[in-house]
Scaffold this motif. Structure first.
Motif, short mmCIF file in Angstrom:
data_model
loop_
_atom_site.label_atom_id
_atom_site.label_comp_id
_atom_site.label_asym_id
_atom_site.label_seq_id
_atom_site.Cartn_x
_atom_site.Cartn_y
_atom_site.Cartn_z
N VAL A 1 -6.80 1.98 -0.93
CA VAL A 1 -7.02 0.79 -0.11
C VAL A 1 -5.91 -0.20 -0.39
O VAL A 1 -5.66 -0.58 -1.53
N THR A 2 -5.22 -0.57 0.69
CA THR A 2 -4.04 -1.42 0.52
C THR A 2 -4.25 -2.83 1.05
O THR A 2 -3.44 -3.71 0.79
N ARG B 1 -4.54 -2.81 -7.20
CA ARG B 1 -4.99 -3.83 -8.14
C ARG B 1 -4.88 -5.24 -7.59
O ARG B 1 -5.66 -6.12 -7.93
N ASN B 2 -3.92 -5.44 -6.72
CA ASN B 2 -3.63 -6.82 -6.29
C ASN B 2 -4.52 -7.30 -5.14
O ASN B 2 -4.37 -8.41 -4.67
N ILE B 3 -5.44 -6.46 -4.67
CA ILE B 3 -6.28 -6.97 -3.58
C ILE B 3 -7.68 -7.30 -4.10
O ILE B 3 -8.14 -6.74 -5.08
N ASP B 4 -8.31 -8.25 -3.41
CA ASP B 4 -9.63 -8.70 -3.84
C ASP B 4 -10.62 -7.55 -3.81
O ASP B 4 -10.51 -6.62 -3.01
#
Ligand SMILES: Nc1nc2c(ncn2[C@@H]2O[C@H](COP(=O)(O)OP(=O)(O)OP(=O)(O)O)[C@@H](O)[C@H]2O)c(=O)[nH]1
Ligand SMILES: [Mg+2]
Length: 209
Positions: free
Chosen positions: A90-91, A67-70
């Motif tokens: 995807v990290t 959730r925290n990545i663009d």
């Protein structure tokens, strides 16, 4: 000498692995496979919250993104790890070389070549062509012109004269007929191992091959 995309991936993967290792201690919230290998991948497409990612080995992997990545887009390079259910997570999103935007939204990234596809039918319009060229130049993206459906032209000399103007200011122009397979083999050879985006109005043949 410029690096191939694969060589570039490898370098970025090494850098990404360092980042992942550094973050690992701080990051306990994961259902990733125990020793899931950190992989680098290419985003092929996004549908809703899901991403289709191509691994370095050429496998297609369904992924979800942390959730925290663009939000990533086609052409993005991402770091992912396989989770226990055989989908990927995807990290991280790697830095983009360039982006293509439409209505202030990024729609693709790391583009090697834009292809503006025009056709004899619907007949190309100079104002439309110029608008696409401006988009490309503003984004500093390389763009070439493809004139498709040339078998429909009753005056190919006129067509070539029309596009000579674009050639004279530095744009490469290819003449194709996907239907009659004229020029298509040479054209396809130029599409290997790179991210290509096809632009152009509806019905010109972007999806045809
Ligand atoms: N006569 C002729 N028809 C073609 C040629 N290439 C493609 N077409 C036809 O043109 C029509 C439109 O092709 P598409 O590839 O769907 O066009 P598109 O640019 O993807 O259109 P959108 O998806 O609506 O943006 C189809 O019926 C194709 O069969 C060609 O070289 N000659
Ligand atoms: Mg299409």
């Amino acid at each position: 000498m410029s690096l191939t995309r694969r060589q570039k991936w490898r370098i970025e993967k090494i850098q990404a692995e360092r980042v992942v290792r550094a973050n690992k201690a701080a990051d306990s919230n994961q259902n990733l496979g125990n020793s899931a290998e950190v992989q680098i991948g290419l985003v092929i497409t996004r549908y809703g919250q899901r991403l289709l990612v191509e691994s370095e080995a050429g496998d297609l992997v369904q992924c979800t993104a942390r959730r925290n990545i663009d939000l990533s887009v086609a052409g993005d390079q991402v770091i992912f790890q396989m989770s226990d259910d055989n989908t990927g997570v995807v990290t991280a999103l790697l830095e983009r070389d360039n982006t293509l935007e439409r209505s202030h939204k990024i729609i693709a990234a790391n583009i090697d070549e834009l292809w503006l596809v025009v056709a004899i039918e619907p007949h190309y319009q100079f104002d439309l062509i110029d608008r696409y060229l401006v988009v490309a130049e503003n984004g500093n993206l390389p763009i070439r012109i493809v004139v498709n459906k040339i078998e429909l032209s009753k005056n190919i000399e006129q067509v070539k004269t029309d596009f000579a103007m674009y050639q004279s200011i530095g744009y490469k122009v290819s003449y194709l007929s996907v239907k009659e397979q004229i020029g298509t083999a040479e054209f396809k050879q130029q599409l290997n191992d790179k991210t290509h985006i096809f632009l152009g109005q509806s019905g010109v043949g972007k999806s045809s091959h």
